[in-house]
Motif scaffolding. Structure first.
Motif, PDB file in Angstrom:
ATOM      1  N   ALA A   1      -7.489 -48.352 -22.982  1.00 54.94           N
ATOM      2  CA  ALA A   1      -8.897 -48.146 -22.666  1.00 54.94           C
ATOM      3  C   ALA A   1      -9.007 -47.604 -21.241  1.00 54.94           C
ATOM      4  O   ALA A   1      -8.671 -48.328 -20.298  1.00 54.94           O
ATOM      5  CB  ALA A   1      -9.665 -49.457 -22.793  1.00 54.94           C
ATOM      6  N   PRO A   2      -9.417 -46.354 -21.078  1.00 53.75           N
ATOM      7  CA  PRO A   2      -9.842 -45.415 -22.116  1.00 53.75           C
ATOM      8  C   PRO A   2      -8.670 -44.703 -22.776  1.00 53.75           C
ATOM      9  O   PRO A   2      -7.604 -44.552 -22.177  1.00 53.75           O
ATOM     10  CB  PRO A   2     -10.698 -44.417 -21.333  1.00 53.75           C
ATOM     11  N   ALA A   3      -8.921 -44.252 -24.016  1.00 52.63           N
ATOM     12  CA  ALA A   3      -7.976 -43.386 -24.723  1.00 52.63           C
ATOM     13  C   ALA A   3      -8.597 -42.000 -24.813  1.00 52.63           C
ATOM     14  O   ALA A   3      -9.616 -41.817 -25.473  1.00 52.63           O
ATOM     15  CB  ALA A   3      -7.691 -43.937 -26.122  1.00 52.63           C
ATOM     16  N   THR A   4      -8.003 -41.052 -24.131  1.00 51.52           N
ATOM     17  CA  THR A   4      -8.550 -39.692 -24.114  1.00 51.52           C
ATOM     18  C   THR A   4      -8.176 -38.948 -25.393  1.00 51.52           C
ATOM     19  O   THR A   4      -7.317 -39.382 -26.163  1.00 51.52           O
ATOM     20  CB  THR A   4      -8.009 -38.911 -22.915  1.00 51.52           C
ATOM     21  N   ALA A   5      -8.826 -37.799 -25.593  1.00 51.63           N
ATOM     22  CA  ALA A   5      -8.512 -36.973 -26.753  1.00 51.63           C
ATOM     23  C   ALA A   5      -7.046 -36.531 -26.714  1.00 51.63           C
ATOM     24  O   ALA A   5      -6.369 -36.482 -27.752  1.00 51.63           O
ATOM     25  CB  ALA A   5      -9.429 -35.738 -26.798  1.00 51.63           C
ATOM     26  N   ASP A   6      -6.544 -36.227 -25.518  1.00 53.26           N
ATOM     27  CA  ASP A   6      -5.147 -35.801 -25.382  1.00 53.26           C
ATOM     28  C   ASP A   6      -4.191 -36.929 -25.755  1.00 53.26           C
ATOM     29  O   ASP A   6      -3.222 -36.717 -26.491  1.00 53.26           O
ATOM     30  CB  ASP A   6      -4.888 -35.356 -23.939  1.00 53.26           C
ATOM     31  N   LEU A   7      -4.473 -38.140 -25.271  1.00 56.11           N
ATOM     32  CA  LEU A   7      -3.593 -39.264 -25.600  1.00 56.11           C
ATOM     33  C   LEU A   7      -3.632 -39.560 -27.091  1.00 56.11           C
ATOM     34  O   LEU A   7      -2.597 -39.835 -27.707  1.00 56.11           O
ATOM     35  CB  LEU A   7      -4.002 -40.502 -24.804  1.00 56.11           C
TER      36      LEU A   7
ATOM     37  N   ALA B   1      -4.136 -37.443 -29.466  1.00 53.10           N
ATOM     38  CA  ALA B   1      -3.377 -36.393 -30.140  1.00 53.10           C
ATOM     39  C   ALA B   1      -1.871 -36.646 -30.029  1.00 53.10           C
ATOM     40  O   ALA B   1      -1.123 -36.503 -31.003  1.00 53.10           O
ATOM     41  CB  ALA B   1      -3.734 -35.031 -29.546  1.00 53.10           C
ATOM     42  N   ARG B   2      -1.431 -37.045 -28.844  1.00 53.57           N
ATOM     43  CA  ARG B   2       0.005 -37.286 -28.653  1.00 53.57           C
ATOM     44  C   ARG B   2       0.488 -38.469 -29.485  1.00 53.57           C
ATOM     45  O   ARG B   2       1.547 -38.420 -30.111  1.00 53.57           O
ATOM     46  CB  ARG B   2       0.302 -37.499 -27.171  1.00 53.57           C
ATOM     47  N   LEU B   3      -0.284 -39.548 -29.522  1.00 54.51           N
ATOM     48  CA  LEU B   3       0.116 -40.706 -30.308  1.00 54.51           C
ATOM     49  C   LEU B   3       0.048 -40.424 -31.805  1.00 54.51           C
ATOM     50  O   LEU B   3       0.897 -40.892 -32.575  1.00 54.51           O
ATOM     51  CB  LEU B   3      -0.784 -41.899 -29.963  1.00 54.51           C
ATOM     52  N   ALA B   4      -0.950 -39.644 -32.222  1.00 58.90           N
ATOM     53  CA  ALA B   4      -1.078 -39.319 -33.649  1.00 58.90           C
ATOM     54  C   ALA B   4       0.109 -38.506 -34.148  1.00 58.90           C
ATOM     55  O   ALA B   4       0.468 -38.578 -35.332  1.00 58.90           O
ATOM     56  CB  ALA B   4      -2.376 -38.558 -33.894  1.00 58.90           C
ATOM     57  N   HIS B   5       0.743 -37.756 -33.250  1.00 60.76           N
ATOM     58  CA  HIS B   5       1.853 -36.900 -33.651  1.00 60.76           C
ATOM     59  C   HIS B   5       3.207 -37.407 -33.147  1.00 60.76           C
ATOM     60  O   HIS B   5       4.201 -36.683 -33.165  1.00 60.76           O
ATOM     61  CB  HIS B   5       1.604 -35.468 -33.167  1.00 60.76           C
ATOM     62  N   GLY B   6       3.229 -38.669 -32.685  1.00 61.52           N
ATOM     63  CA  GLY B   6       4.500 -39.297 -32.360  1.00 61.52           C
ATOM     64  C   GLY B   6       5.164 -38.819 -31.092  1.00 61.52           C
ATOM     65  O   GLY B   6       6.384 -38.960 -30.942  1.00 61.52           O
TER      66      GLY B   6
ATOM     67  N   LEU C   1      -4.504 -51.336 -30.369  1.00 64.13           N
ATOM     68  CA  LEU C   1      -5.912 -50.981 -30.409  1.00 64.13           C
ATOM     69  C   LEU C   1      -6.206 -49.985 -29.297  1.00 64.13           C
ATOM     70  O   LEU C   1      -5.514 -49.967 -28.270  1.00 64.13           O
ATOM     71  CB  LEU C   1      -6.797 -52.214 -30.229  1.00 64.13           C
ATOM     72  N   MET C   2      -7.239 -49.187 -29.481  1.00 64.33           N
ATOM     73  CA  MET C   2      -7.636 -48.255 -28.429  1.00 64.33           C
ATOM     74  C   MET C   2      -9.143 -48.067 -28.422  1.00 64.33           C
ATOM     75  O   MET C   2      -9.810 -48.207 -29.452  1.00 64.33           O
ATOM     76  CB  MET C   2      -6.933 -46.905 -28.578  1.00 64.33           C
ATOM     77  N   ALA C   3      -9.675 -47.761 -27.238  1.00 68.26           N
ATOM     78  CA  ALA C   3     -11.095 -47.487 -27.065  1.00 68.26           C
ATOM     79  C   ALA C   3     -11.241 -46.030 -26.637  1.00 68.26           C
ATOM     80  O   ALA C   3     -11.037 -45.702 -25.459  1.00 68.26           O
ATOM     81  CB  ALA C   3     -11.695 -48.426 -26.016  1.00 68.26           C
ATOM     82  N   PRO C   4     -11.565 -45.130 -27.575  1.00 68.15           N
ATOM     83  CA  PRO C   4     -11.679 -43.705 -27.239  1.00 68.15           C
ATOM     84  C   PRO C   4     -12.772 -43.450 -26.210  1.00 68.15           C
ATOM     85  O   PRO C   4     -13.791 -44.151 -26.172  1.00 68.15           O
ATOM     86  CB  PRO C   4     -12.026 -43.057 -28.583  1.00 68.15           C
ATOM     87  N   ALA C   5     -12.571 -42.411 -25.406  1.00 69.42           N
ATOM     88  CA  ALA C   5     -13.568 -42.010 -24.409  1.00 69.42           C
ATOM     89  C   ALA C   5     -13.400 -40.528 -24.130  1.00 69.42           C
ATOM     90  O   ALA C   5     -12.332 -40.094 -23.686  1.00 69.42           O
ATOM     91  CB  ALA C   5     -13.396 -42.818 -23.128  1.00 69.42           C
ATOM     92  N   MET C   6     -14.453 -39.750 -24.396  1.00 73.09           N
ATOM     93  CA  MET C   6     -14.382 -38.300 -24.178  1.00 73.09           C
ATOM     94  C   MET C   6     -15.761 -37.691 -24.336  1.00 73.09           C
ATOM     95  O   MET C   6     -16.716 -38.359 -24.758  1.00 73.09           O
ATOM     96  CB  MET C   6     -13.402 -37.661 -25.168  1.00 73.09           C
TER      97      MET C   6
ATOM     98  N   ALA D   1     -10.195 -31.567 -34.950  1.00 69.29           N
ATOM     99  CA  ALA D   1      -8.840 -31.985 -34.570  1.00 69.29           C
ATOM    100  C   ALA D   1      -8.833 -33.439 -34.086  1.00 69.29           C
ATOM    101  O   ALA D   1      -7.953 -34.224 -34.455  1.00 69.29           O
ATOM    102  CB  ALA D   1      -8.293 -31.066 -33.474  1.00 69.29           C
ATOM    103  N   THR D   2      -9.821 -33.801 -33.270  1.00 66.74           N
ATOM    104  CA  THR D   2      -9.899 -35.180 -32.783  1.00 66.74           C
ATOM    105  C   THR D   2     -10.160 -36.151 -33.920  1.00 66.74           C
ATOM    106  O   THR D   2      -9.551 -37.224 -34.007  1.00 66.74           O
ATOM    107  CB  THR D   2     -11.004 -35.315 -31.719  1.00 66.74           C
ATOM    108  N   LEU D   3     -11.087 -35.797 -34.809  1.00 71.33           N
ATOM    109  CA  LEU D   3     -11.403 -36.678 -35.929  1.00 71.33           C
ATOM    110  C   LEU D   3     -10.210 -36.827 -36.871  1.00 71.33           C
ATOM    111  O   LEU D   3      -9.958 -37.905 -37.405  1.00 71.33           O
ATOM    112  CB  LEU D   3     -12.624 -36.132 -36.678  1.00 71.33           C
ATOM    113  N   ALA D   4      -9.445 -35.738 -37.048  1.00 73.28           N
ATOM    114  CA  ALA D   4      -8.232 -35.825 -37.861  1.00 73.28           C
ATOM    115  C   ALA D   4      -7.204 -36.735 -37.195  1.00 73.28           C
ATOM    116  O   ALA D   4      -6.511 -37.514 -37.870  1.00 73.28           O
ATOM    117  CB  ALA D   4      -7.648 -34.435 -38.086  1.00 73.28           C
TER     118      ALA D   4
END
Length: 419
Positions: free
Chosen positions: A94-100, A102-107, A125-130, A139-142
């Protein structure tokens, strides 16, 4: 996993990850709240996060050194990521940015925070912020969907004013709200009573658009055509969807209701404005057309207040059809699961069944607004759900109950039928 060593989070080892967003200033307060629950808190910051808040601040609040380097020579055997990954009961970013995200979603594992996330067996757990546009980007929603599949729980985001001046969904939840959701998420592991049910997150990663309330169709600068819809049913549905993990956009006609937590609210007046707002939030996974949209609008709006005639001749208004919002959504090439509402005063199921077929809906919720004590303006309602299965119209009735409870029952049924 999580150590249930007393009330709150006492004894629980929480790794707080902070990435590079302006909301990082809230992380200091979050760290303090976590410590006050009795949790052990250690902090890992990305390089960018240090531009918004200093490691020294977090170290002072937690009483622990803040880690920022992947290969820390002061860590055990220089392998800080493995040490931390094994230590943590919970990883909370917290916060989890869009970039972070994306990186975690793709390993990816290109810094300390992402690397230890891959190496851990802790609850994550993460709390998105952007920015609101970044959150709504496909892309973010995916990536949010993918993170859900990988076992991450998303807390938020919230809706409201943003640092960039925009207004919308994307704000990090306030620290108090993050703590409350964290405790709710962990409650089933802390109470072995069979009466305690796990928090439902069956809409996590889903994008939901809901319309609510009436529309107003101007006749002149002071008069309009409208109806008695209060918006209570639509707002209750939005609240339930958000509580169950969905990203919710609520397109609302003129009402006096409070926006549910974690819901993006878009205020509109007319049917054409409502359609434009709905289409701006497409594509989505689920659309619920709960608004009482005026069927007609004036062919022309008077520039000045229409005056009463001097005789008894009356006034004739020329009306034209408004767009059919739910049918328009159902007819899209990328159509979501589409739910409509039918407020009727007679032959309820016949009229609702006709709308179900004519508008190509997946489900329709029919209610008799002529019944006293339910429907428009009331806190209670009773509905009948209609849908098609094997070329036959199926039905399920829900008895009179508060709209908040009814919303949960409706969403239960929708979730059971979502692709």
């Amino acid at each position: 996993m999580v150590s249930p060593l007393g009330p709150g989070l006492a004894g629980t080892r929480i790794l707080l990850g902070i990435s590079a967003g302006i909301a990082a200033y809230k992380s200091a307060h979050l760290a303090r709240l976590l410590k006050k629950t009795g949790a052990e808190v250690r902090v890992v910051m990305t390089e960018g996060a240090q531009a918004f808040i200093t490691p020294l601040t977090l170290q002072a609040l937690t009483g622990e050194p803040v880690r920022t380097s992947l290969l820390d020579p002061e860590a055990e055997a220089g392998m800080g990521h493995i040490e931390l990954a094994k230590w943590a009961d919970i990883i909370l970013i917290a916060p989890a940015t869009a970039d972070l995200m994306a990186r975690l979603a793709h390993g990816h594992a290109d810094d300390l925070l992402t690397t230890l996330c891959l190496a851990t067996e802790a609850r994550c757990l993460m709390a998105p912020a952007m920015n609101q546009a970044m959150w709504r980007h496909p892309a973010t929603l995916a990536n949010a969907d993918r993170l859900g599949e990988l076992g991450w729980t998303l807390l938020g985001p919230d809706a409201g004013d943003q640092a960039c001046g925009d207004v919308g969904l994307g704000r990090m939840l306030e620290p108090e709200a993050i703590l409350a959701q964290l405790l709710s998420e962990l409650e089933p592991t802390r109470d072995e009573s069979p009466e305690v049910m796990p928090l439902q997150r069956d809409l996590a990663g889903r994008r939901v658009v809901i319309t609510a309330g009436p529309t107003r169709e101007a006749l002149d600068p002071v008069r309009y055509l409208s109806n008695h819809s209060s918006g209570k049913m639509g707002y209750a549905l939005a609240a339930v969807c958000a509580e169950r993990g969905a990203s919710v956009s609520l397109v609302s006609g003129p009402v006096t209701l409070t926006t549910p937590p974690g819901v993006e609210r878009i205020d509109v007046t007319s049917a054409t404005e409502m359609l434009a707002a709905v289409e701006s939030r497409m594509p989505c996974d689920l659309f619920i057309g709960c608004a009482a949209v005026a069927d007609y609008r004036a062919a022309s709006i008077g520039e000045h207040k229409l005056k009463k005639a001097n005789d008894d001749s009356g006034l004739t208004l020329e009306l034209v059809r408004n767009p059919d919002i739910v049918a328009t959504v159902a007819g899209r090439e990328d159509r979501p699961f589409t739910v409509g509402f039918a407020a009727e005063t007679q032959t309820l199921e016949a009229h609702a069944g006709s709308k179900l077929e004519r508008k190509r809906l997946d489900l329709i919720v029919a209610n008799d607004v002529s019944r006293e004590g339910i429907g428009f303006g009331s806190d209670d309602n009773a509905v009948t759900l209609l849908w098609k299965a094997h070329d036959q119209t199926q039905r399920h009735s829900l008895p009179v109950q508060p709209k908040a409870a009814l919303a949960g029952a409706i969403i239960d049924h929708i979730v059971s039928r979502l692709p």
